[in-house]
Design a protein around this motif. Structure first.
Motif, PDB file in Angstrom:
ATOM      1  N   GLU A 145      -7.643   6.921  -5.241  1.00 64.05           N
ATOM      2  CA  GLU A 145      -6.362   7.008  -5.933  1.00 64.05           C
ATOM      3  C   GLU A 145      -6.591   7.582  -7.327  1.00 64.05           C
ATOM      4  O   GLU A 145      -7.478   7.123  -8.056  1.00 64.05           O
ATOM      5  CB  GLU A 145      -5.719   5.625  -6.053  1.00 64.05           C
ATOM      6  N   ARG A 151       2.038   1.756  -3.570  1.00 64.28           N
ATOM      7  CA  ARG A 151       0.981   2.265  -4.454  1.00 64.28           C
ATOM      8  C   ARG A 151       1.002   3.790  -4.472  1.00 64.28           C
ATOM      9  O   ARG A 151       0.745   4.405  -5.493  1.00 64.28           O
ATOM     10  CB  ARG A 151      -0.399   1.791  -3.997  1.00 64.28           C
ATOM     11  N   TRP A 196       0.831  -1.209   0.000  1.00 65.37           N
ATOM     12  CA  TRP A 196       0.000   0.000   0.000  1.00 65.37           C
ATOM     13  C   TRP A 196       0.865   1.257   0.000  1.00 65.37           C
ATOM     14  O   TRP A 196       0.527   2.245  -0.650  1.00 65.37           O
ATOM     15  CB  TRP A 196      -0.987  -0.018   1.170  1.00 65.37           C
TER      16      TRP A 196
END
Length: 154
Positions: free
Chosen positions: A71, A51, A48
């Motif tokens: 996102e 990302r 995460w």
């Protein structure tokens, strides 16, 4: 509630929100096998954090608690877009999407696009997104239905 950029310290809370929302909310439209593949117990915070290196992540912060996240990529793609299971229907998603639209406008993008779950489809339709096509995707060997949607910006 305020919308802000996510930090690396938010990754654990974002991962937990992702997992719990899918297992509590999306289970209404998907099987247990599908949600287990989509949000497995084996997720790691490190993934995460990574990302966030490739996407602009916005969080909805309510008194220090993350109640939603989205996102956004510079080409107009909205990747993950989730509202906390206990904050559904409280304008969290709307505020996150408004932030993304503002960001896209500043980048002079003409279009936003997203792949949405059966569960999220009505939210995006009510906010001007149209279905490009339904699709079947494979996630960890399990097939799921979702929808490619887009919205043109004026």
């Amino acid at each position: 509630m305020k919308i802000r950029q996510a930090t690396q310290q938010d990754a654990s809370e974002i991962m937990k929100l992702f997992y719990e929302t899918i297992h509590t909310i999306n289970i209404r439209d998907y099987s247990q096998e599908q949600v287990n593949a989509w949000a497995p117990d084996t997720m790691t915070v490190d993934k995460w954090v990574k990302r966030q290196d490739t996407k602009q992540t916005f969080v909805a912060d309510h008194n220090g608690k993350i109640v939603g996240f989205a996102e956004f990529e510079p080409d107009g793609h909205i990747d993950c877009f989730y509202t906390h299971k206990d904050f559904q229907g409280q304008s969290v998603g709307t505020q996150l999407l408004d932030t993304i639209v503002t960001q896209a406008t500043q980048l002079q993008l003409s279009r936003l696009f997203v792949e949405v779950s059966i569960t999220a489809r009505p939210f995006f339709e009510h906010r001007g997104f149209a279905i490009v096509k339904p699709q079947e995707v494979e996630c960890r060997g399990v097939k799921l239905i979702n929808f490619v949607m887009e919205r043109y910006l004026s």
